[in-house]
Write an enzyme that holds these catalytic residues in place. Structure first.
Site, PDB file in Angstrom:
ATOM      1  N   GLU A  26      11.118  -9.175  -4.316  1.00 59.35           N
ATOM      2  CA  GLU A  26      11.583  -7.936  -3.674  1.00 59.35           C
ATOM      3  C   GLU A  26      13.059  -8.048  -3.300  1.00 59.35           C
ATOM      4  O   GLU A  26      13.833  -7.102  -3.492  1.00 59.35           O
ATOM      5  CB  GLU A  26      10.738  -7.660  -2.426  1.00 59.35           C
ATOM      6  N   ASP A  86      10.846   0.493  -1.782  1.00 63.23           N
ATOM      7  CA  ASP A  86       9.857  -0.481  -1.316  1.00 63.23           C
ATOM      8  C   ASP A  86       9.491  -0.191   0.141  1.00 63.23           C
ATOM      9  O   ASP A  86      10.242   0.462   0.867  1.00 63.23           O
ATOM     10  CB  ASP A  86      10.437  -1.907  -1.437  1.00 63.23           C
ATOM     11  N   ALA A 128       8.046  -1.897   3.995  1.00 64.76           N
ATOM     12  CA  ALA A 128       8.465  -3.027   4.843  1.00 64.76           C
ATOM     13  C   ALA A 128       7.416  -3.194   5.935  1.00 64.76           C
ATOM     14  O   ALA A 128       6.582  -2.301   6.158  1.00 64.76           O
ATOM     15  CB  ALA A 128       9.829  -2.757   5.466  1.00 64.76           C
ATOM     16  N   LYS A 167      10.021  -8.250   5.681  1.00 58.95           N
ATOM     17  CA  LYS A 167       9.187  -7.950   4.520  1.00 58.95           C
ATOM     18  C   LYS A 167       8.419  -9.212   4.128  1.00 58.95           C
ATOM     19  O   LYS A 167       8.731 -10.304   4.572  1.00 58.95           O
ATOM     20  CB  LYS A 167      10.035  -7.476   3.343  1.00 58.95           C
ATOM     21  N   GLY A 168       7.412  -9.017   3.282  1.00 59.34           N
ATOM     22  CA  GLY A 168       6.671 -10.174   2.782  1.00 59.34           C
ATOM     23  C   GLY A 168       5.227 -10.218   3.232  1.00 59.34           C
ATOM     24  O   GLY A 168       4.519 -11.176   2.942  1.00 59.34           O
ATOM     25  N   SER A 188       0.821  -1.213   0.000  1.00 62.55           N
ATOM     26  CA  SER A 188       0.000   0.000   0.000  1.00 62.55           C
ATOM     27  C   SER A 188       0.860   1.271   0.000  1.00 62.55           C
ATOM     28  O   SER A 188       0.460   2.290  -0.587  1.00 62.55           O
ATOM     29  CB  SER A 188      -0.938  -0.008   1.207  1.00 62.55           C
ATOM     30  N   THR A 189       2.034   1.235   0.640  1.00 61.76           N
ATOM     31  CA  THR A 189       2.894   2.439   0.655  1.00 61.76           C
ATOM     32  C   THR A 189       3.428   2.703  -0.749  1.00 61.76           C
ATOM     33  O   THR A 189       3.393   3.840  -1.242  1.00 61.76           O
ATOM     34  CB  THR A 189       4.067   2.251   1.655  1.00 61.76           C
ATOM     35  N   LYS A 233       6.170   1.089  12.340  1.00 61.87           N
ATOM     36  CA  LYS A 233       6.915  -0.108  11.913  1.00 61.87           C
ATOM     37  C   LYS A 233       8.378  -0.107  12.378  1.00 61.87           C
ATOM     38  O   LYS A 233       9.102  -1.059  12.119  1.00 61.87           O
ATOM     39  CB  LYS A 233       6.872  -0.215  10.387  1.00 61.87           C
TER      40      LYS A 233
HETATM   41  C1  5RP Z   1       5.165  -6.980   0.385  1.00 67.66           C
HETATM   42  C2  5RP Z   1       5.968  -6.233   1.370  1.00 67.66           C
HETATM   43  C3  5RP Z   1       5.520  -4.841   1.716  1.00 67.66           C
HETATM   44  O1  5RP Z   1       6.561  -3.968   1.461  1.00 67.66           O
HETATM   45  C4  5RP Z   1       5.146  -4.790   3.156  1.00 67.66           C
HETATM   46  O2  5RP Z   1       4.182  -5.795   3.421  1.00 67.66           O
HETATM   47  C5  5RP Z   1       4.585  -3.424   3.546  1.00 67.66           C
HETATM   48  O3  5RP Z   1       3.340  -3.236   2.971  1.00 67.66           O
HETATM   49  P1  5RP Z   1       2.478  -1.920   3.172  1.00 67.66           P
HETATM   50  O4  5RP Z   1       3.193  -0.812   2.472  1.00 67.66           O
HETATM   51  O5  5RP Z   1       1.144  -2.266   2.550  1.00 67.66           O
HETATM   52  O6  5RP Z   1       2.333  -1.665   4.659  1.00 67.66           O
HETATM   53  O7  5RP Z   1       6.963  -6.678   1.875  1.00 67.66           O
HETATM   54  O8  5RP Z   1       5.644  -8.290   0.187  1.00 67.66           O
END
Ligand code: 5RP
Length: 219
Positions: free
Chosen positions: A103, A81, A83, A94-95, A30-31, A121
C-alpha cells in the site's frame, strides 16, 4: 447510518475522482471492496489498474479487470485506499489488513492519494488502533525489545503471513504525537520492512463518511 453504509458511500464518492484515461491504484480492505464492486460501472474510463494485495487483485479479476504490474506502469494517476485511523493532517495508520508495504509503495507512486474512511476512524492523536509493522521473521526478538523500550506492547499476528512472506506485529498502547518522527524511527530498526504510519506519505484527500453523507478534507 451503519459502518457498512458509510464505507459504501465514501467508496462511491471516490469514484468521482477517476477521470477518463486514468491509471488507478487500488488498496485493500472492506471499504475498498465496495469500490471494487462499483468499478465496473466506470470500466471505460480506466486505462490501467494496479493493486496492493493478492486479495484485491483476485476481486478485481473476478470483476473482469486485468491487473498491471507496477514496474510496467511506473508513476501513475490516483491511488484509492482505506485506513485504520487518520488525524486532521491526513497522516494515517494503515495495515489492519496486513497489506501496508505494498500500500505504501502504491501510495508513493501515485500523483494523488485519496483515502476513504468512516467517521469513527478520524482521531485527534494516532495510536488507539494498534500500530502494524511488517517484519522479517528472524528479527522478532530485536524488534520486540525495541518496542518495549518505546513503552509499546508488541502482539504478534498469529498465523498471519503477508503477501511478501513476512510477519506482522501490532503495537498496542502508543500515543503517536509525532507521526513523522515515529515513522522514521521505527523504519530504522533492522528487520522492519514497513511501519503502518503513513505520515511521510500522508493522504492528499480524505473522504469521511458520516451520518450526513461524505465530507472532503484536503491536505
Ligand atoms: C489494509 C489497510 C486497510 O486500508 C485498513 O485496514 C482499513 O480497512 P477497512 O476498510 O476494512 O476498514 O490498511 O492493510
Amino acid at each position: 447510518m451503519d459502518a457498512s453504509n458509510k464505507k459504501r458511500s465514501t467508496a462511491k464518492a471516490a469514484m468521482e475522482f477517476i477521470k477518463p484515461g486514468m491509471t488507478v491504484g487500488i488498496g485493500t480492505g472492506s471499504t475498498v471492496n465496495f469500490l471494487i464492486e462499483m468499478l465496473p460501472e466506470i470500466r471505460k474510463k480506466i486505462n490501467r489498474i494496479v493493486s496492493s494485495s493478492k486479495a484485491s487483485t483476485s476481486l478485481l479479476e473476478m470483476h473482469g479487470f486485468t491487473v498491471s504490474n507496477l514496474n510496467e506502469v511506473g508513476e501513475y494517476d490516483i491511488y484509492i485506499d482505506g485506513a485504520d485511523e487518520s488525524n486532521n493532517k491526513l497522516q494515517l495508520i494503515k495495515g489492519g489488513g496486513g497489506a501496508l508495504t505494498r500500500e505504501k509503495i502504491l501510495a508513493c507512486a501515485a500523483h494523488k492519494f485519496i483515502c476513504i474512511i468512516d467517521d469513527t476512524k478520524l482521531v485527534e492523536t494516532l495510536g488507539n488502533f494498534p500500530l502494524p509493522i511488517e517484519i522479517l521473521p528472524m528479527a522478532k526478538g530485536i524488534i520486540s525489545r525495541y518496542i518495549l523500550k518505546m513503552n509499546g506492547q508488541p502482539v504478534w499476528r498469529e498465523g498471519f503471513i503477508t503477501d511478501n512472506g513476512n510477519h506482522i506485529v501490532d503495537i498496542h498502547g502508543l500515543q503517536i504525537s509525532n507521526p513523522l518522527e515515529m515513522e522514521a524511527s521505527i523504519n530504522s530498526i533492522p528487520g522492519v520492512v514497513t511501519v503502518g504510519i503513513f505520515a511521510n506519505q500522508a493522504a492528499d484527500i480524505l473522504l469521511v463518511g458520516d451520518d450526513n453523507g461524505v465530507k472532503e478534507i484536503r491536505n
